[in-house]
Write a protein that holds these residues in place. Structure first.
Motif, PDB file in Angstrom:
ATOM      1  N   THR A  93       0.822  -1.204   0.000  1.00 30.40           N
ATOM      2  CA  THR A  93       0.000   0.000   0.000  1.00 30.40           C
ATOM      3  C   THR A  93       0.858   1.257   0.000  1.00 30.40           C
ATOM      4  O   THR A  93       0.614   2.202  -0.763  1.00 30.40           O
ATOM      5  N   SER A  94       1.893   1.264   0.845  1.00 30.04           N
ATOM      6  CA  SER A  94       2.768   2.427   0.954  1.00 30.04           C
ATOM      7  C   SER A  94       3.550   2.663  -0.334  1.00 30.04           C
ATOM      8  O   SER A  94       3.653   3.794  -0.825  1.00 30.04           O
TER       9      SER A  94
ATOM     10  N   LYS B 150       2.821   1.636  -3.379  1.00 31.12           N
ATOM     11  CA  LYS B 150       1.906   2.035  -4.451  1.00 31.12           C
ATOM     12  C   LYS B 150       1.650   3.538  -4.398  1.00 31.12           C
ATOM     13  O   LYS B 150       1.676   4.221  -5.429  1.00 31.12           O
ATOM     14  N   GLU B 151       1.413   4.072  -3.203  1.00 32.31           N
ATOM     15  CA  GLU B 151       1.169   5.508  -3.050  1.00 32.31           C
ATOM     16  C   GLU B 151       2.372   6.333  -3.494  1.00 32.31           C
ATOM     17  O   GLU B 151       2.230   7.362  -4.157  1.00 32.31           O
ATOM     18  N   LYS B 152       3.569   5.865  -3.136  1.00 37.91           N
ATOM     19  CA  LYS B 152       4.778   6.603  -3.518  1.00 37.91           C
ATOM     20  C   LYS B 152       5.012   6.571  -5.026  1.00 37.91           C
ATOM     21  O   LYS B 152       5.420   7.574  -5.632  1.00 37.91           O
TER      22      LYS B 152
ATOM     23  N   ILE C 199       2.686   6.245  -7.330  1.00 37.38           N
ATOM     24  CA  ILE C 199       1.664   7.096  -7.955  1.00 37.38           C
ATOM     25  C   ILE C 199       2.062   8.562  -7.841  1.00 37.38           C
ATOM     26  O   ILE C 199       1.956   9.330  -8.811  1.00 37.38           O
ATOM     27  N   ARG C 200       2.549   8.971  -6.666  1.00 33.27           N
ATOM     28  CA  ARG C 200       2.984  10.364  -6.485  1.00 33.27           C
ATOM     29  C   ARG C 200       4.151  10.699  -7.416  1.00 33.27           C
ATOM     30  O   ARG C 200       4.181  11.769  -8.036  1.00 33.27           O
TER      31      ARG C 200
END
Length: 382
Positions: free
Chosen positions: A38-39, A41-43, A45-46
């Protein structure tokens, strides 16, 4: 056309050529926890948004459900692909991975090396080191680069037959091979026959653990001519590529057998691993010997010191292979097949023979060509 190859199979090696086997594409994989997934994936995407790059999702189902997110920022780091993968099994248990696919030629030499290039040792080590830069730039601290192991490796070697006519003749022989272990022949859809047929321009066999392919490199590039320049396609003239594509289980086995304990050791010895494996598979497919015409092969068998009963069996095999292929003979002779293939090896001929109407009387065996007409890196001007 070049002088008949059987009269002059002396290697023409440029200064930058290598005799080593190597890898042309590989996939690194790291196992993730759900929290890390999850972590990360967020990075990603950013970082993608910051670079103005997109990403896309893919779902496929077989025995399990595969959900993949592919990030276009892969090219920013010289990677072919960066993916996050979630696999949901039938028992609803989930596994999480990050995959990074790499082609060292594309990463380091896309402007000065042709597509027939396969990686040297330095390239293989450097592409693994590039993962460090990727993790640092994207601020991914949940894992380090040592978490990545080799999930898939495409071992390969090129042979140079000089021109299209010789490649065409040689590929006819290649497509008559036996299937090693319990592999199956890969097929493609025929638009004319409206059915699946064996691949036209390659001999490709596979199991769940490996895929062996012998194919015409120029034809492969020509089929996707929109991707490659005329010069790239021209450089591939006369080239036959041999690839052994293996997955994690085989990679781990080979590493353990040699005492290689980490990814860098495997990459540093990839040429040795490929050299141990590719010839072993090819001997099961074609035997060790040279290719001759049927009449010549029978003369060699009859002139041998084998018993008459053995000679009769070998000649029977030659006749059967000439009318079909070596795989059919393997199935027919079952457990005795390896015994008779060994006899052909002792006579230094393959049971696969050259067509009667061919202008070529004899061809070296594929192992000989790998040894003496190996062509892996930048090619001299033709």
């Amino acid at each position: 056309m070049k002088q008949d190859l059987i009269e002059k199979f002396n290697p023409i090696i440029a200064e930058y050529d290598s005799k080593d086997y190597s890898i042309h594409t590989l996939t690194f994989r790291a196992k993730l926890t759900k929290k890390n997934m999850t972590s990360i994936k967020e990075k990603l995407i950013r970082f993608s948004e910051k670079k103005g790059a997109g990403y896309f999702k893919k779902i496929s189902r077989n025995d399990a459900t595969y959900k993949t997110i592919n990030f276009n920022i892969a090219s920013y780091f010289g990677f072919n692909m960066i993916s996050l993968l979630t696999i949901t099994c039938k028992n609803l248990y989930k596994y999480y991975w990050m995959d990074i696919k790499v082609n060292p030629r594309w990463m380091f030499h896309k402007d000065n090396h042709p597509f027939v290039y396969i990686a040297d040792k330095k390239d293989l080590v450097l592409c693994y080191e590039r993962i460090k830069q990727f993790l640092k730039k994207t601020k991914i601290e949940e894992i380090d680069h040592n978490a990545f192991y080799i999930q898939r490796a495409d071992y390969c070697v090129n042979i140079d037959l000089g021109d299209r006519e010789h490649v065409k003749e040689y590929m006819r022989l290649m497509k008559k091979g036996a299937y090693p272990y319990k592999s199956e022949r890969k097929k493609e859809h025929s638009t004319t026959g409206k059915r699946k047929v064996p691949t036209r321009d390659s001999f490709t066999v596979y199991t769940n653990h490996f895929e062996l392919s012998v194919y015409d490199k120029q034809i492969q590039l020509s089929r996707e001519s929109e991707k490659y320049s005329e010069d790239e396609i021209r450089v591939a003239e006369g080239i036959i590529r041999i690839e052994l594509r293996v997955k994690r289980r085989k990679i781990r086995y080979d590493g353990k057998k040699r005492g290689y304990n980490d990814t860098l050791q495997l990459l540093s010895h990839a040429d040795e691993i490929a050299k141990d494996n590719i010839p072993k598979y090819l001997k099961m497919v074609y035997g060790r010997g040279r290719f001759v015409k049927l009449k010549k092969a029978k003369q060699i068998v009859n002139a041998s010191r084998y018993k008459n009963k053995t000679k009769e069996k070998l000649i029977e095999i030659l006749d059967r292979v000439s009318k079909s292929n070596l795989q059919n003979v393997k199935v027919l002779y079952d457990d005795d097949f390896s015994k008779y293939l060994k006899k052909f090896n002792e006579l230094e001929i393959s049971p696969i023979t050259i067509e009667k109407r061919s202008k070529i009387e004899e061809f070296p065996g594929i192992l000989y060509l790998i040894e003496h007409n190996n062509r892996n890196y930048c090619l001299p001007e033709r």
